[in-house]
Design an enzyme around this catalytic site. Structure first.
Site, PDB file in Angstrom:
ATOM      1  N   ARG A 108       0.891  -1.177   0.000  1.00  0.00           N
ATOM      2  CA  ARG A 108       0.000   0.000   0.000  1.00  0.00           C
ATOM      3  C   ARG A 108       0.915   1.209   0.000  1.00  0.00           C
ATOM      4  NH1 ARG A 108      -5.370   1.341   3.459  1.00  0.00           N
ATOM      5  NH2 ARG A 108      -6.119  -0.166   1.924  1.00  0.00           N
ATOM      6  N   HIS A 135      -7.580   1.200  -6.343  1.00  0.00           N
ATOM      7  CA  HIS A 135      -7.785   0.290  -5.198  1.00  0.00           C
ATOM      8  C   HIS A 135      -8.431  -0.977  -5.769  1.00  0.00           C
ATOM      9  CE1 HIS A 135      -7.903  -1.173  -1.279  1.00  0.00           C
ATOM     10  NE2 HIS A 135      -8.751  -0.370  -0.687  1.00  0.00           N
ATOM     11  N   GLN A 138     -10.007  -3.977  -3.656  1.00  0.00           N
ATOM     12  CA  GLN A 138     -11.283  -3.554  -3.068  1.00  0.00           C
ATOM     13  C   GLN A 138     -12.415  -3.697  -4.096  1.00  0.00           C
ATOM     14  OE1 GLN A 138     -12.075  -1.829   0.167  1.00  0.00           O
ATOM     15  NE2 GLN A 138     -14.061  -2.468  -0.605  1.00  0.00           N
ATOM     16  N   ASP A 227     -17.562   7.038  -0.763  1.00  0.00           N
ATOM     17  CA  ASP A 227     -16.261   6.948  -0.082  1.00  0.00           C
ATOM     18  C   ASP A 227     -16.020   8.303   0.566  1.00  0.00           C
ATOM     19  OD1 ASP A 227     -13.748   6.148   0.762  1.00  0.00           O
ATOM     20  OD2 ASP A 227     -12.811   6.229  -1.216  1.00  0.00           O
ATOM     21  N   CYS A 267     -16.321   1.414   1.003  1.00  0.00           N
ATOM     22  CA  CYS A 267     -15.130   0.596   1.289  1.00  0.00           C
ATOM     23  C   CYS A 267     -14.659   0.753   2.728  1.00  0.00           C
ATOM     24  CB  CYS A 267     -14.014   0.948   0.306  1.00  0.00           C
ATOM     25  SG  CYS A 267     -13.391   2.625   0.469  1.00  0.00           S
ATOM     26  N   ARG A 293     -13.713  -9.378   1.360  1.00  0.00           N
ATOM     27  CA  ARG A 293     -12.360  -9.144   0.846  1.00  0.00           C
ATOM     28  C   ARG A 293     -11.454 -10.338   1.113  1.00  0.00           C
ATOM     29  NH1 ARG A 293      -9.976  -3.529   1.741  1.00  0.00           N
ATOM     30  NH2 ARG A 293      -8.510  -4.432   0.247  1.00  0.00           N
TER      31      ARG A 293
HETATM   32  N1   CP Z   1     -11.225  -0.370   2.528  1.00  0.00           N
HETATM   33  C1   CP Z   1      -9.952  -0.455   2.921  1.00  0.00           C
HETATM   34  O1   CP Z   1      -9.031  -0.643   2.121  1.00  0.00           O
HETATM   35  O2   CP Z   1      -9.772  -0.340   4.268  1.00  0.00           O
HETATM   36  P1   CP Z   1      -8.409  -0.137   5.000  1.00  0.00           P
HETATM   37  O3   CP Z   1      -7.866   1.190   4.586  1.00  0.00           O
HETATM   38  O4   CP Z   1      -8.747  -0.179   6.467  1.00  0.00           O
HETATM   39  O5   CP Z   1      -7.464  -1.239   4.616  1.00  0.00           O
HETATM   40  N1  NVA Z   2     -10.163   6.711  -1.030  1.00  0.00           N
HETATM   41  C1  NVA Z   2      -9.720   6.243   0.260  1.00  0.00           C
HETATM   42  C2  NVA Z   2      -9.882   4.765   0.370  1.00  0.00           C
HETATM   43  C3  NVA Z   2      -9.529   4.194   1.708  1.00  0.00           C
HETATM   44  C4  NVA Z   2      -9.638   2.708   1.769  1.00  0.00           C
HETATM   45  C5  NVA Z   2      -8.280   6.656   0.487  1.00  0.00           C
HETATM   46  O1  NVA Z   2      -7.459   6.520  -0.423  1.00  0.00           O
HETATM   47  O2  NVA Z   2      -7.986   7.121   1.582  1.00  0.00           O
END
Ligand code: CP
Ligand code: NVA
Length: 309
Positions: A108, A135, A138, A227, A267, A293
């Site tokens: 990540r 993402h 997801q 989101d 998400c 997931r």
């Molecule tokens: N939806 C998601 O990716 O959650 P986290 O940021 O908690 O991993």
């Molecule tokens: N759009 C959000 C998703 C978190 C899972 C971010 O990037 O923070």
């Protein structure tokens, strides 16, 4: 071996194979405890190395359970403990070590270029656990959730996204192209998808419509996604951005414009873009969505290892 970085770069037939495998595996696990291993332990002895340069709860937990249930194990690295984060070691050398010690790498990151750079030097699969532009894990899981709940191929459903044009939406747009479903995007004009995404939409199909009105975007849809307005590391004037999204809040009134059996997905984590009474309503499937997931990421891992049945 396969990498899993962006939905747009993965052949549709492979994405569909992943979903079919996840469905079969989920069914077979009904009576098993969380840490019990799937029959045949297909990833026995395999190590997934994970690293999170940004916060995570769900992605971290779901990959942990996913690799465990396939018979493997995971190790989570803290970026601040690596020489790489201090500029004291190159991606090239870090990737060589990761490849020699582990069997797959999940990252990540706040840099799409970093993912590509790792991909160049790794000899093991890399999985994108969220980047500024995507993402992917997801959204593939969300396609699974929608088809599971609606008991229909997603191509027969109308989907709406109400919110910022962010990484999650980019992956949803790619999924709309790959799985051929109708997607309405509702967002303020100044927060529409970036030029390269608009170009991708134009080149690929015309089933995606962008509205400046949330009501128009959700009219008669089967699924509403949202989101946070402010994503992690979003370098913006937060107050100003939030004020633009005031008319894009998901409340009961907005839900009423969709179909009666419309479901709400998010998400997570959430901000103030959704009202509590929608978030906690029967139409909201967010907890179910988060748990799925695990199932989809297991099949993504098998795809990466070239072991999809
Ligand atoms: N939806 C998601 O990716 O959650 P986290 O940021 O908690 O991993
Ligand atoms: N759009 C959000 C998703 C978190 C899972 C971010 O990037 O923070």
């Amino acid at each position: 071996m396969n990498h899993f970085i962006n939905i747009k770069d993965i052949p549709t037939k492979d994405l569909k194979k992943i979903l079919i495998d996840a469905k079969k595996r989920k069914k077979l696990r009904k009576k098993l405890n969380k840490l019990e291993v799937d029959k045949g332990a297909p990833l026995k002895g395999k190590l997934l190395i994970q690293m999170f340069e940004k916060s995570s709860l769900r992605t971290r937990l779901s990959f942990y359970l996913a690799i465990k249930q396939l018979g493997g194990s995971t190790l989570t690295l803290r970026p601040d403990e690596l020489h790489l984060s201090k500029g004291a070691e190159s991606i090239q050398d870090t990737a060589k070590i990761l490849s020699n010690f582990g069997n797959a790498f999940m990252l990540r990151t706040d840099s799409d270029a970093k993912l590509e750079e790792f991909k160049k030097y790794l000899s093991i699969p890399i999985i994108n656990g969220l980047s500024p532009s995507s993402h992917a894990t997801q959204i593939l899981s969300d396609v699974f959730t929608i088809e599971e709940i609606k008991k229909k191929p997603i191509s027969k459903l109308n989907i709406a996204w109400i919110g910022d044009s962010n990484n999650v939406l980019n992956s949803l747009i790619a999924a709309s192209v790959k799985f051929s479903f109708k997607l309405n995007i509702g967002c303020p004009k100044s927060y529409q998808p970036k030029k390269d995404v608009l170009k991708y939409i134009k080149i690929n199909k015309n089933k995606i419509n962008i509205f400046e009105s949330a009501k128009q975007a959700v009219e008669k849809v089967d699924v509403i996604f949202s989101d946070k307005v402010i994503s992690m590391n979003d370098q913006v004037n937060k107050k100003k951005k939030l004020s633009y999204f005031k008319k894009f809040k998901i409340d009961k009134k907005l839900m009423a414009y969709a179909k009666n059996d419309c479901i709400f997905l998010h998400c997570l984590p959430r901000g103030k873009e959704v009202d509590e009474d929608v978030f906690l309503s029967k139409q909201s499937k967010v907890w179910h969505q988060a748990l799925n997931r695990v199932h989809v990421q297991k099949s993504i891992l098998l795809y990466c290892f070239g072991k999809l049945r």
